[in-house]
Scaffold this active site. Structure first.
Site, PDB file in Angstrom:
ATOM      1  N   SER A  23       0.807  -1.260   0.117  1.00 51.59           N
ATOM      2  CA  SER A  23       0.155   0.022  -0.053  1.00 51.59           C
ATOM      3  C   SER A  23       0.751   1.273   0.192  1.00 51.59           C
ATOM      4  O   SER A  23       0.274   2.344   0.016  1.00 51.59           O
ATOM      5  CB  SER A  23      -0.895   0.143   1.151  1.00 51.59           C
ATOM      6  OG  SER A  23      -0.158  -0.328   2.331  1.00 51.59           O
ATOM      7  N   ASN A 110      -1.870  -3.123  12.990  1.00 48.52           N
ATOM      8  CA  ASN A 110      -3.434  -2.890  13.008  1.00 48.52           C
ATOM      9  C   ASN A 110      -3.834  -1.652  13.911  1.00 48.52           C
ATOM     10  O   ASN A 110      -4.592  -0.985  13.287  1.00 48.52           O
ATOM     11  CB  ASN A 110      -3.858  -4.310  13.694  1.00 48.52           C
ATOM     12  CG  ASN A 110      -3.531  -5.190  12.641  1.00 48.52           C
ATOM     13  OD1 ASN A 110      -2.876  -5.449  11.631  1.00 48.52           O
ATOM     14  ND2 ASN A 110      -3.991  -6.521  13.241  1.00 48.52           N
ATOM     15  N   THR A 155     -41.158  25.446  -7.966  1.00 40.04           N
ATOM     16  CA  THR A 155     -41.275  23.998  -7.652  1.00 40.04           C
ATOM     17  C   THR A 155     -41.502  23.455  -8.916  1.00 40.04           C
ATOM     18  O   THR A 155     -41.922  23.990 -10.002  1.00 40.04           O
ATOM     19  CB  THR A 155     -42.494  23.761  -6.822  1.00 40.04           C
ATOM     20  OG1 THR A 155     -43.731  24.152  -7.675  1.00 40.04           O
ATOM     21  CG2 THR A 155     -42.509  24.584  -5.417  1.00 40.04           C
ATOM     22  N   HIS A 156     -41.020  22.018  -9.094  1.00 45.65           N
ATOM     23  CA  HIS A 156     -40.997  21.303 -10.223  1.00 45.65           C
ATOM     24  C   HIS A 156     -40.402  22.019 -11.498  1.00 45.65           C
ATOM     25  O   HIS A 156     -40.878  22.100 -12.624  1.00 45.65           O
ATOM     26  CB  HIS A 156     -42.586  20.973 -10.695  1.00 45.65           C
ATOM     27  CG  HIS A 156     -43.331  20.505  -9.691  1.00 45.65           C
ATOM     28  ND1 HIS A 156     -43.417  19.133  -9.375  1.00 45.65           N
ATOM     29  CD2 HIS A 156     -44.046  20.834  -8.783  1.00 45.65           C
ATOM     30  CE1 HIS A 156     -44.210  19.002  -8.434  1.00 45.65           C
ATOM     31  NE2 HIS A 156     -44.706  19.966  -7.920  1.00 45.65           N
ATOM     32  N   SER A 277     -15.728  27.013 -26.612  1.00 41.22           N
ATOM     33  CA  SER A 277     -16.087  25.685 -27.328  1.00 41.22           C
ATOM     34  C   SER A 277     -14.919  25.672 -28.445  1.00 41.22           C
ATOM     35  O   SER A 277     -14.508  26.652 -29.083  1.00 41.22           O
ATOM     36  CB  SER A 277     -17.345  25.630 -28.008  1.00 41.22           C
ATOM     37  OG  SER A 277     -17.372  24.690 -29.069  1.00 41.22           O
ATOM     38  N   LYS A 283     -19.308  30.414 -28.095  1.00 38.33           N
ATOM     39  CA  LYS A 283     -19.745  29.867 -26.763  1.00 38.33           C
ATOM     40  C   LYS A 283     -19.258  30.039 -25.604  1.00 38.33           C
ATOM     41  O   LYS A 283     -17.736  30.458 -25.524  1.00 38.33           O
ATOM     42  CB  LYS A 283     -19.953  28.329 -27.015  1.00 38.33           C
ATOM     43  CG  LYS A 283     -21.067  27.753 -27.950  1.00 38.33           C
ATOM     44  CD  LYS A 283     -21.479  26.553 -27.657  1.00 38.33           C
ATOM     45  CE  LYS A 283     -22.287  26.396 -26.278  1.00 38.33           C
ATOM     46  NZ  LYS A 283     -22.518  25.098 -26.117  1.00 38.33           N
ATOM     47  N   ASN A 285     -19.093  28.121 -21.928  1.00 35.11           N
ATOM     48  CA  ASN A 285     -19.646  26.960 -21.236  1.00 35.11           C
ATOM     49  C   ASN A 285     -19.384  27.072 -19.955  1.00 35.11           C
ATOM     50  O   ASN A 285     -18.103  27.266 -19.369  1.00 35.11           O
ATOM     51  CB  ASN A 285     -19.108  25.604 -21.799  1.00 35.11           C
ATOM     52  CG  ASN A 285     -19.264  25.553 -23.284  1.00 35.11           C
ATOM     53  OD1 ASN A 285     -20.535  25.912 -23.658  1.00 35.11           O
ATOM     54  ND2 ASN A 285     -18.388  24.910 -24.099  1.00 35.11           N
ATOM     55  N   GLU A 290     -20.179  22.279 -14.091  1.00 34.41           N
ATOM     56  CA  GLU A 290     -20.399  21.035 -14.603  1.00 34.41           C
ATOM     57  C   GLU A 290     -19.603  19.965 -13.864  1.00 34.41           C
ATOM     58  O   GLU A 290     -20.004  18.804 -13.533  1.00 34.41           O
ATOM     59  CB  GLU A 290     -20.371  21.085 -15.971  1.00 34.41           C
ATOM     60  CG  GLU A 290     -21.453  21.821 -16.631  1.00 34.41           C
ATOM     61  CD  GLU A 290     -21.335  21.787 -18.105  1.00 34.41           C
ATOM     62  OE1 GLU A 290     -22.273  22.446 -18.962  1.00 34.41           O
ATOM     63  OE2 GLU A 290     -20.234  21.659 -19.002  1.00 34.41           O
ATOM     64  N   TYR A 317      -9.034  -7.640  12.536  1.00 37.60           N
ATOM     65  CA  TYR A 317      -8.180  -6.992  11.226  1.00 37.60           C
ATOM     66  C   TYR A 317      -8.421  -8.069  10.073  1.00 37.60           C
ATOM     67  O   TYR A 317      -8.041  -9.271  10.167  1.00 37.60           O
ATOM     68  CB  TYR A 317      -6.764  -6.597  11.521  1.00 37.60           C
ATOM     69  CG  TYR A 317      -6.056  -6.165  10.244  1.00 37.60           C
ATOM     70  CD1 TYR A 317      -6.378  -4.742   9.959  1.00 37.60           C
ATOM     71  CD2 TYR A 317      -5.475  -6.912   9.307  1.00 37.60           C
ATOM     72  CE1 TYR A 317      -5.757  -4.144   8.603  1.00 37.60           C
ATOM     73  CE2 TYR A 317      -4.785  -6.189   8.255  1.00 37.60           C
ATOM     74  CZ  TYR A 317      -5.311  -5.028   7.850  1.00 37.60           C
ATOM     75  OH  TYR A 317      -4.493  -4.602   6.707  1.00 37.60           O
ATOM     76  N   GLN A 322      -7.076  -2.475   3.981  1.00 39.46           N
ATOM     77  CA  GLN A 322      -6.226  -1.572   3.379  1.00 39.46           C
ATOM     78  C   GLN A 322      -6.752  -0.920   2.086  1.00 39.46           C
ATOM     79  O   GLN A 322      -6.182  -0.093   1.574  1.00 39.46           O
ATOM     80  CB  GLN A 322      -5.085  -2.389   2.717  1.00 39.46           C
ATOM     81  CG  GLN A 322      -4.075  -1.918   2.134  1.00 39.46           C
ATOM     82  CD  GLN A 322      -2.749  -2.615   1.840  1.00 39.46           C
ATOM     83  OE1 GLN A 322      -1.932  -2.996   2.820  1.00 39.46           O
ATOM     84  NE2 GLN A 322      -2.364  -3.197   0.843  1.00 39.46           N
ATOM     85  N   LYS A 325      -8.182   3.399   1.872  1.00 38.22           N
ATOM     86  CA  LYS A 325      -7.559   4.749   1.971  1.00 38.22           C
ATOM     87  C   LYS A 325      -7.596   5.562   0.610  1.00 38.22           C
ATOM     88  O   LYS A 325      -7.970   6.645   0.664  1.00 38.22           O
ATOM     89  CB  LYS A 325      -6.043   4.548   2.275  1.00 38.22           C
ATOM     90  CG  LYS A 325      -5.623   4.212   3.740  1.00 38.22           C
ATOM     91  CD  LYS A 325      -4.476   3.888   3.873  1.00 38.22           C
ATOM     92  CE  LYS A 325      -3.903   2.624   4.820  1.00 38.22           C
ATOM     93  NZ  LYS A 325      -4.921   1.552   4.950  1.00 38.22           N
TER      94      LYS A 325
HETATM   95  N1  ARG Z   1      -1.090  -1.416   5.134  1.00 41.44           N
HETATM   96  C1  ARG Z   1      -1.893  -2.098   5.921  1.00 41.44           C
HETATM   97  C2  ARG Z   1      -3.427  -1.428   5.697  1.00 41.44           C
HETATM   98  O1  ARG Z   1      -3.385  -0.502   5.259  1.00 41.44           O
HETATM   99  C3  ARG Z   1      -1.565  -2.035   7.578  1.00 41.44           C
HETATM  100  C4  ARG Z   1      -1.893  -2.889   8.320  1.00 41.44           C
HETATM  101  C5  ARG Z   1      -1.298  -4.321   7.971  1.00 41.44           C
HETATM  102  N2  ARG Z   1      -1.731  -5.090   9.012  1.00 41.44           N
HETATM  103  C6  ARG Z   1      -1.396  -6.618   8.662  1.00 41.44           C
HETATM  104  N3  ARG Z   1      -1.626  -7.442   9.691  1.00 41.44           N
HETATM  105  N4  ARG Z   1      -1.244  -7.117   7.605  1.00 41.44           N
HETATM  106  O2  ARG Z   1      -4.401  -1.863   6.197  1.00 41.44           O
END
Ligand code: ARG
Length: 462
Positions: A23, A110, A155-156, A277, A283, A285, A290, A317, A322, A325
């Site tokens: 990650s 964790n 309204t509408h 445009s 134009k 825009n 948007e 966990y 993971q 994020k």
């Molecule tokens: N990179 C992991 C995550 O984002 C961190 C925790 C990893 N823990 C494990 N026991 N593999 O969740």
């Protein structure tokens, strides 16, 4: 099958698995929080005599050096160290030697990842709140200049009753204030430190979780270690809060797109926020609103995506989390830019007071006022008044006039029941009078709009 997938089948080698598992490519965004959490952890370990003072000092100095290296771009991120936690710890040990290996006592990745991510979400919650406050202030200031600017309330998407533009802007101020309060309450709900929950069940080391909670600015440590490492509600809450705010941003954007069309002509956005445009030279825009409207989709996607990841995870966990994020980072980046751009768009747009007023002269906006008058002054049943008013509207149509433009003799001619109606009815059909007659608390009258603005000004200055 794409070329990339073929390649994956041929190379089921370590490199690909590393890439799949890691990650670091995205969680490096959490480096500051990771280092902050580790410094607090080391301080607590020293206070509890789990490591000695010298070790703590060298850990803290080392972590500060890692921070510098990351910020200067010197730091080499590599897949070999799966995530930001391993990357920082590994570099720390390279710099300070064996003391670095003591840092991970009484914690797990964790609880570490929950700590980093909670810190991140809490920091972003505060900065988004500030941005919302700025935006609300912009709406309030704009409203303040337009408490007498007539426009058709709809309204509408059909003309309904006359309102003032300030009142309409205050509707948005209220929406964004609720968003503000939503961020505020989720901040309080999630302000508990995960650190020290360890892998899932706590630790045999004599740690002081209250100390780390205090050092990190949390209200207290979280209560149940198992819940803590399994929990991603804080991430879901910010995703929901952002989604609701983006939904509001999308609604004002939609109105800006409509209002800046030739058909409405109510506002003119600054040229900075309109593009031309590539083929039609005439134009302009409304690309910016948007995009604000369009970006709402990805933010909803991030919320649904994490809800789905979480829905059947057994405690505690699981690596699935993971996946929590990237969506949050994306939604945060999206709301940050959206709030600052919307604020500028609103601040710089020109309100076309005349177009708004002219638009009020079609669609018989004051028809309800006539019906209400007949009920109030002549004690007519509402349904009778409703049908008489319909006749007056048809009569006005036959003269090619709006009901607000009829004179007393025309009104008297329009329906048998109105032959002897008092002349004062003319003033009831007047657009301004109609707007100001809706003087109930929260209503559109200039007076009530001013009261709303005053209440907001008080709130803003708190
Ligand atoms: N990179 C992991 C995550 O984002 C961190 C925790 C990893 N823990 C494990 N026991 N593999 O969740």
């Amino acid at each position: 099958m794409t070329q990339k997938n073929n390649q994956i089948l041929k190379n089921t080698n370590a490199q690909i698995l590393d890439e799949f598992n890691a990650s670091i490519m995205f969680d490096k965004e959490l480096y500051k929080q990771d280092i902050k959490g580790s410094i607090a952890h080391s301080k607590m370990l020293a206070l509890q005599n789990i490591i000695n003072i010298d070790e703590q000092k060298s850990i803290e100095d080392g972590l500060n050096q890692v921070l510098k290296e990351i910020e200067s771009g010197e730091f080499k991120f590599s897949l070999a160290f799966e995530d930001i936690h391993m990357a920082v710890e590994n570099r720390l040990t390279e710099i300070i030697g064996d003391a670095g290996k003591r840092l991970h006592t009484a914690r797990s990745r964790n609880d570490q990842v929950c700590t980093d991510f909670t810190l991140y979400v809490q920091e972003k919650t505060l900065s988004i709140k500030e941005q919302l406050k700025t935006l609300i202030e912009t709406f309030v200031n704009l409203a303040n200049n337009h408490t007498k600017t007539l426009m058709p309330g709809m309204t509408h998407l059909q003309h309904a009753q006359p309102i003032n533009f300030g009142f309409h802007m205050m509707a948005y101020a209220n929406m964004f204030k609720r968003d503000f309060e939503r961020f505020e309450s989720s901040y309080l709900r999630n302000n508990y430190s995960p650190l020290g929950s360890a892998a899932l069940a706590g630790t045999p080391h004599p740690i002081d979780r209250f100390k780390t909670a205090e050092l990190l600015g949390f209200k207290a440590p979280s209560q149940n270690a198992m819940d803590t490492v399994s929990n991603r509600d804080f991430a879901l809450e910010i995703l929901f809060n952002i989604s609701t705010t983006m939904m509001h941003i999308s609604r004002i954007s939609e109105e800006l797109i409509l209002w800046s069309s030739y058909e409405f002509g109510f506002v003119k956005m600054s040229d900075m926020y309109a593009t031309t445009s590539s083929i039609m030279p005439q134009k302009k825009n409304p690309d910016v609103p948007e995009l604000l409207r369009g970006k709402t989709g990805r933010v909803y996607g991030n919320l649904i995506s994490l809800l789905t990841v979480m829905k059947s995870l057994p405690l505690a966990y699981n690596k699935d989390t993971q996946e929590d994020k990237e969506g949050v980072f994306d939604s945060v980046a999206t709301i940050e830019i959206s709030l600052s751009i919307l604020n500028e768009v609103i601040k710089t747009m020109i309100v076309n007071v005349d177009s708004m007023r002219n638009a009020c002269k079609v669609g018989h906006l004051t028809a309800t006022d006539l019906a209400d008058y007949l009920v109030q002054k002549l004690n007519m049943p509402f349904r009778t008044a409703y049908y008489i008013t319909k006749d007056v509207v048809s009569f006005a149509n036959s003269l090619n006039k709006d009901i607000s433009e009829l004179n007393i003799s025309e009104i008297r001619k329009s329906s048998k029941e109105l032959e002897n109606i008092n002349e004062e009815i003319v003033s009831y059909l007047n657009l301004e009078n109609s707007m100001n007659s809706r003087n109930s608390y929260g209503g559109t009258s200039t007076k009530q709009t001013e009261i709303q603005i005053e209440e907001f000004k008080k709130w803003l200055s708190m």
